[in-house]
Enzyme design. Structure first.
Site, PDB file in Angstrom:
ATOM      1  N   GLU A 125       0.743  -1.224  -0.208  1.00 33.04           N
ATOM      2  CA  GLU A 125      -0.273   0.020  -0.017  1.00 33.04           C
ATOM      3  C   GLU A 125       0.811   1.221   0.133  1.00 33.04           C
ATOM      4  O   GLU A 125       2.063   1.306   0.393  1.00 33.04           O
ATOM      5  CB  GLU A 125      -0.790   0.067   1.299  1.00 33.04           C
ATOM      6  CG  GLU A 125      -1.823  -1.118   1.252  1.00 33.04           C
ATOM      7  CD  GLU A 125      -2.648  -1.290   2.567  1.00 33.04           C
ATOM      8  OE1 GLU A 125      -2.781   0.009   3.335  1.00 33.04           O
ATOM      9  OE2 GLU A 125      -3.123  -2.245   3.185  1.00 33.04           O
ATOM     10  N   LYS A 185       2.340   4.368   1.535  1.00 38.06           N
ATOM     11  CA  LYS A 185       2.508   4.874   2.948  1.00 38.06           C
ATOM     12  C   LYS A 185       2.338   6.509   2.847  1.00 38.06           C
ATOM     13  O   LYS A 185       3.327   7.088   2.382  1.00 38.06           O
ATOM     14  CB  LYS A 185       3.911   4.616   3.465  1.00 38.06           C
ATOM     15  CG  LYS A 185       4.173   4.927   5.078  1.00 38.06           C
ATOM     16  CD  LYS A 185       5.388   4.179   5.530  1.00 38.06           C
ATOM     17  CE  LYS A 185       5.363   4.528   7.186  1.00 38.06           C
ATOM     18  NZ  LYS A 185       5.048   5.807   7.800  1.00 38.06           N
ATOM     19  N   ARG A 206      -3.159   8.145  17.329  1.00 36.96           N
ATOM     20  CA  ARG A 206      -2.615   6.727  17.978  1.00 36.96           C
ATOM     21  C   ARG A 206      -2.040   7.091  19.592  1.00 36.96           C
ATOM     22  O   ARG A 206      -1.818   6.057  19.992  1.00 36.96           O
ATOM     23  CB  ARG A 206      -1.364   6.612  17.113  1.00 36.96           C
ATOM     24  CG  ARG A 206      -0.283   7.697  17.067  1.00 36.96           C
ATOM     25  CD  ARG A 206       0.800   7.373  15.926  1.00 36.96           C
ATOM     26  NE  ARG A 206       1.650   6.416  16.606  1.00 36.96           N
ATOM     27  CZ  ARG A 206       2.542   5.906  15.833  1.00 36.96           C
ATOM     28  NH1 ARG A 206       2.834   6.334  14.726  1.00 36.96           N
ATOM     29  NH2 ARG A 206       3.778   5.242  16.540  1.00 36.96           N
ATOM     30  N   GLU A 219      -5.288   7.229   7.413  1.00 39.67           N
ATOM     31  CA  GLU A 219      -4.288   8.164   7.429  1.00 39.67           C
ATOM     32  C   GLU A 219      -5.132   9.289   6.764  1.00 39.67           C
ATOM     33  O   GLU A 219      -5.737   9.346   5.737  1.00 39.67           O
ATOM     34  CB  GLU A 219      -3.207   7.862   6.698  1.00 39.67           C
ATOM     35  CG  GLU A 219      -1.998   8.563   6.888  1.00 39.67           C
ATOM     36  CD  GLU A 219      -1.188   8.481   8.133  1.00 39.67           C
ATOM     37  OE1 GLU A 219      -1.393   7.455   8.900  1.00 39.67           O
ATOM     38  OE2 GLU A 219      -0.046   9.377   8.289  1.00 39.67           O
ATOM     39  N   PHE A 262      -7.058   2.194   5.792  1.00 39.59           N
ATOM     40  CA  PHE A 262      -6.229   0.787   5.396  1.00 39.59           C
ATOM     41  C   PHE A 262      -6.695  -0.380   6.197  1.00 39.59           C
ATOM     42  O   PHE A 262      -6.172  -1.389   5.795  1.00 39.59           O
ATOM     43  CB  PHE A 262      -4.754   1.156   5.705  1.00 39.59           C
ATOM     44  CG  PHE A 262      -4.369   1.596   6.862  1.00 39.59           C
ATOM     45  CD1 PHE A 262      -4.327   1.051   7.992  1.00 39.59           C
ATOM     46  CD2 PHE A 262      -4.100   3.082   6.804  1.00 39.59           C
ATOM     47  CE1 PHE A 262      -3.994   1.468   9.159  1.00 39.59           C
ATOM     48  CE2 PHE A 262      -3.401   3.724   7.993  1.00 39.59           C
ATOM     49  CZ  PHE A 262      -3.653   3.041   9.169  1.00 39.59           C
ATOM     50  N   ARG A 321       4.446  -3.882  17.179  1.00 43.36           N
ATOM     51  CA  ARG A 321       5.246  -3.759  16.206  1.00 43.36           C
ATOM     52  C   ARG A 321       5.888  -5.109  15.763  1.00 43.36           C
ATOM     53  O   ARG A 321       6.490  -5.623  16.626  1.00 43.36           O
ATOM     54  CB  ARG A 321       6.267  -2.906  16.373  1.00 43.36           C
ATOM     55  CG  ARG A 321       6.897  -2.062  15.259  1.00 43.36           C
ATOM     56  CD  ARG A 321       8.030  -1.490  15.641  1.00 43.36           C
ATOM     57  NE  ARG A 321       7.666   0.190  16.447  1.00 43.36           N
ATOM     58  CZ  ARG A 321       7.197   1.277  15.268  1.00 43.36           C
ATOM     59  NH1 ARG A 321       7.331   0.904  14.205  1.00 43.36           N
ATOM     60  NH2 ARG A 321       7.006   2.191  16.021  1.00 43.36           N
ATOM     61  N   LYS A 325       7.454  -1.520   6.584  1.00 43.97           N
ATOM     62  CA  LYS A 325       7.566  -0.143   5.856  1.00 43.97           C
ATOM     63  C   LYS A 325       8.838  -0.059   5.067  1.00 43.97           C
ATOM     64  O   LYS A 325       9.831  -0.432   5.702  1.00 43.97           O
ATOM     65  CB  LYS A 325       7.266   0.753   6.854  1.00 43.97           C
ATOM     66  CG  LYS A 325       8.484   1.152   8.053  1.00 43.97           C
ATOM     67  CD  LYS A 325       8.011   2.144   8.975  1.00 43.97           C
ATOM     68  CE  LYS A 325       8.974   2.149  10.075  1.00 43.97           C
ATOM     69  NZ  LYS A 325       8.853   3.111  11.138  1.00 43.97           N
TER      70      LYS A 325
HETATM   71  P1  ATP Z   1       6.890   6.903  11.091  1.00 45.65           P
HETATM   72  O1  ATP Z   1       7.527   7.706  11.965  1.00 45.65           O
HETATM   73  O2  ATP Z   1       7.757   6.198   9.792  1.00 45.65           O
HETATM   74  O3  ATP Z   1       5.632   7.050  10.786  1.00 45.65           O
HETATM   75  P2  ATP Z   1       6.008   5.508  13.055  1.00 45.65           P
HETATM   76  O4  ATP Z   1       6.674   4.913  14.284  1.00 45.65           O
HETATM   77  O5  ATP Z   1       5.034   6.548  13.451  1.00 45.65           O
HETATM   78  O6  ATP Z   1       6.896   5.548  11.820  1.00 45.65           O
HETATM   79  P3  ATP Z   1       5.263   3.112  11.879  1.00 45.65           P
HETATM   80  O7  ATP Z   1       4.878   1.725  12.399  1.00 45.65           O
HETATM   81  O8  ATP Z   1       6.990   3.050  11.617  1.00 45.65           O
HETATM   82  O9  ATP Z   1       4.773   4.241  12.755  1.00 45.65           O
HETATM   83  O10 ATP Z   1       4.538   3.638  10.420  1.00 45.65           O
HETATM   84  C1  ATP Z   1       3.234   3.147  10.383  1.00 45.65           C
HETATM   85  C2  ATP Z   1       2.535   4.623  10.268  1.00 45.65           C
HETATM   86  O11 ATP Z   1       2.357   4.816   9.139  1.00 45.65           O
HETATM   87  C3  ATP Z   1       1.226   4.469  10.707  1.00 45.65           C
HETATM   88  O12 ATP Z   1       1.240   4.717  12.097  1.00 45.65           O
HETATM   89  C4  ATP Z   1       0.340   5.290  10.017  1.00 45.65           C
HETATM   90  O13 ATP Z   1       0.328   6.530  10.580  1.00 45.65           O
HETATM   91  C5  ATP Z   1       1.161   5.431   8.788  1.00 45.65           C
HETATM   92  N1  ATP Z   1       0.512   5.076   7.366  1.00 45.65           N
HETATM   93  C6  ATP Z   1       0.508   5.558   6.306  1.00 45.65           C
HETATM   94  N2  ATP Z   1       0.210   4.653   5.303  1.00 45.65           N
HETATM   95  C7  ATP Z   1      -0.267   3.635   5.929  1.00 45.65           C
HETATM   96  C8  ATP Z   1      -0.822   2.369   5.372  1.00 45.65           C
HETATM   97  N3  ATP Z   1      -1.163   2.142   4.171  1.00 45.65           N
HETATM   98  N4  ATP Z   1      -0.983   1.422   6.298  1.00 45.65           N
HETATM   99  C9  ATP Z   1      -0.643   1.516   7.476  1.00 45.65           C
HETATM  100  N5  ATP Z   1      -0.299   2.499   7.921  1.00 45.65           N
HETATM  101  C10 ATP Z   1       0.116   3.752   7.147  1.00 45.65           C
END
Ligand code: ATP
Length: 580
Positions: free
Chosen positions: A249, A251, A270, A300, A339, A416, A422
């Site tokens: 998907e 991001k 979150r 998102e 999502f 996690r 990602k």
């Molecule tokens: P980052 O700083 O990279 O956002 P993070 O620690 O906030 O990292 P991660 O688990 O690394 O969180 O990345 C997941 C985040 O990406 C999710 O919390 C969401 O906000 C975002 N996101 C964007 N697109 C998607 C998607 N298609 N599916 C799931 N999460 C997504």
């Protein structure tokens, strides 16, 4: 139940360093506690009156609390204030000055847990004219009947300083041990992750045992801890790790929202904050477009321009403000890209694999130009993954999210893992990805920065131990306006001593309770004799970040417990061949 039983337990916890011992103390207390007081005891152990998704407004100023102490201890205010200047924390002052315990006046009543909860509840609700005075008097009435330990914790709770070192994981483990067995911990943790209500889990296990805990389900109105992604350094490795086939998907770079759709719609961040006032247009549209009576979906929210093209993250942050929201809603239109679907009309979908959840999501919404699904493609080799990644970047996304399609691809609330992986544009550059770290200390600057904070002591979170471990001293990437604003940003988090849950060998000029999270990049992860992250796994020194730099992004969407974890940093270190 008397509040003293709980206060004495907090005292024992505070004097203990080890997690195992803390768990044993708590389990003992839970076993012996009056079941009717269990729920509140669990909330208070975290310094709260309610589940964590309920905003708490206790925050009494230190000086107001000193006035209550002065009355309860029958000491002049000046003397109490002098003691406070020396000790730094009204709780410690109360403990040393209040010798009572209910024997001080004719009017005293036993200080039960019920009385404490209703007294604190009234302090929280007091508003308007004279509210400060009423808060002060209410606290005095509690302190008047309190002994030293009870006074200490009452003052810490009302000033937001309640940290006895037993984090959520320790409490959940103790509940499992007290009412079932150590092995039940995973079930207890899951129940907490899908309800975000530790008190409810405590009450459920105490009354119905582990079977009742296993039967707990998600429900509209109580937020679910979000599932998070692991990272890998290339698309090829991701497809391989997924077993040669996965969903990919876009991001999106926006704000994550968990929408609880019922008659009304509530949006959670979150961090479990209520985002409904920030996205009223999204809430309204979700209700209109949703074909189910009740649903929980995640997505998102991204700012878009008039043609629907995505705008950078900074634009959507205008929607995180507290005031002037009507204008921001008008000026910064957004679109929600959904999502996941976690619940629909009585069915808990978190236990279903991703393909079923995605199908449910696809069938649950009518057409809308404000809410829709994420762009997704099934990918079966690295080349297809790379192509999808390029399309995502062209659409102004920050990368891709790969998601497992296997039978085990359930929604793992609060965890996690490699079911989601990602991959971001930054990974193609230098040290992949950024670190979100908590500020735990500050050092005064020199030269141009003399008299101001010039560097910060930053920590990662050790999820297992519930502790913050330092990883770097951060002095680069700050501009003058950020440094000027630092004291006010850190106000309210200052601590006279090293906070109970911080592991540090460095001695900064000022200590802070972990609360503020900053995004940091670094050139390398290396073994460090001075930093403490992952030291228990490495059996000696810890891990540190070399050449850390602040990216300019304050992660106010993350609480300190959502920082990058020490385990993640260790994993990245090992992935890179131990720093080589
Ligand atoms: P980052 O700083 O990279 O956002 P993070 O620690 O906030 O990292 P991660 O688990 O690394 O969180 O990345 C997941 C985040 O990406 C999710 O919390 C969401 O906000 C975002 N996101 C964007 N697109 C998607 C998607 N298609 N599916 C799931 N999460 C997504």
């Amino acid at each position: 139940m008397l509040f003293s039983e709980l206060a004495n337990t907090f005292d024992r916890l505070e004097r203990t360093g080890g997690r195992l011992e803390m768990t044993a103390i708590l389990a003992d207390f839970f076993r012996g506690a009056d079941p009717s007081g269990l729920r509140d005891s669990v909330y208070l152990s975290q310094g709260r009156l309610h589940p964590e998704y309920f905003p708490q407004e206790l925050g009494m100023a230190d000086k107001l609390v000193l006035r209550s102490i002065s009355m309860a201890a029958a000491k002049p205010y000046d003397e109490v204030e002098r003691e406070w200047v020396r000790a730094g924390d009204p709780g410690t002052v109360a403990e040393s000055l209040i010798k009572g315990g209910g024997q001080t006046t004719l009017f005293s009543e036993p200080l039960t847990l019920g009385r404490v909860m209703s007294g604190l509840g009234e302090i929280e609700m007091a508003e308007g004219k004279d509210s400060q005075d009423r808060k002060m008097k209410k606290l005095f009435l509690l302190l008047r009947d309190a002994g030293p330990a009870e006074s200490k914790y009452l003052c810490r709770i009302v000033t937001g300083r309640m940290r006895v070192g037993a984090g959520a994981m320790t409490v959940l483990e103790a509940l499992a041990e007290a009412f079932s067995s150590k092995e039940a911990r995973a079930d207890v943790e899951r129940a907490y992750n899908i309800t975000c209500d530790m008190g409810l889990v405590a009450e459920t296990i105490a009354s119905g045992g582990i079977e009742a805990v296993r039967a707990m389900r998600v429900s509209v109105g109580s937020p679910i801890k979000v599932m998070l992604a692991e990272r890998l350094p290339s698309v090829g490795q991701i497809v391989e790790r997924m077993g040669g086939r996965c969903a990919m998907e876009y991001k999106y770079d926006g704000i994550r929202v968990q929408a609880h759709i019922g008659r009304e719609v509530k949006l959670y961040s979150r961090r479990l904050e209520d985002l409904t006032p920030n996205f009223p247009d999204v809430a309204e549209e979700l209700r209109r477009a949703c074909l189910a009576k009740e649903a929980i979906v995640e997505g998102e929210c991204v700012a878009v321009d008039g043609s629907g093209a995505m705008l950078p993250f900074q634009t959507v942050t205008h929607r995180r403000k507290k005031h002037g929201m009507d204008k921001a809603v008008e000026d910064y239109p957004v679109r929600m890209f959904m999502f996941d679907m976690l619940y629909r009309d009585g069915e808990d979908l978190t236990v279903r694999p991703l393909p079923e959840r995605r199908a449910a999501l696809e069938g649950a919404f009518g057409p809308s130009d404000k809410v829709g699904l994420t762009s997704m493609e099934i990918v079966e080799d690295a080349a297809a993954g790379e192509r999808f990644f390029s399309t995502a970047l062209a659409a102004r996304c920050e990368g891709v999210m790969a998601k497992s399609l296997k039978p085990e691809s359930v929604y793992r609330a609060g965890s996690r893992g490699f079911l989601w992986i990602k991959y971001k544009k930054d990974y193609e550059e230098a040290l992949s990805d950024t670190f979100d770290l908590a500020v735990v200390g500050a050092f005064y600057g020199m030269g141009k920065r003399a008299g101001k904070y010039g560097a910060l002591l930053m920590a990662a979170y050790d999820h297992e131990a519930g502790r913050y471990c330092t990883v770097c001293k951060l002095g680069t990437g700050f501009d003058d306006s950020f440094l000027d604003g630092l004291p006010s940003m850190m106000e309210g988090h200052a601590s006279r001593e090293k906070p109970h849950d911080v592991d540090a060998q460095m001695e900064p000029d000022a200590w802070f309770v972990p609360a503020v999270v900053l995004e940091v990049t670094a050139a390398e992860i290396s073994l460090s004799p001075i930093h403490t992250a992952a030291s228990s796994s490495l059996g000696g020194g810890g891990l540190g970040l070399r050449f850390p730099r602040f990216t300019g992004r304050v992660r106010d969407d993350k609480g300190p417990e959502q920082c990058t974890t020490a385990a993640e940093i260790l994993e990245m270190y090992e992935e890179r061949g131990g720093g080589a």
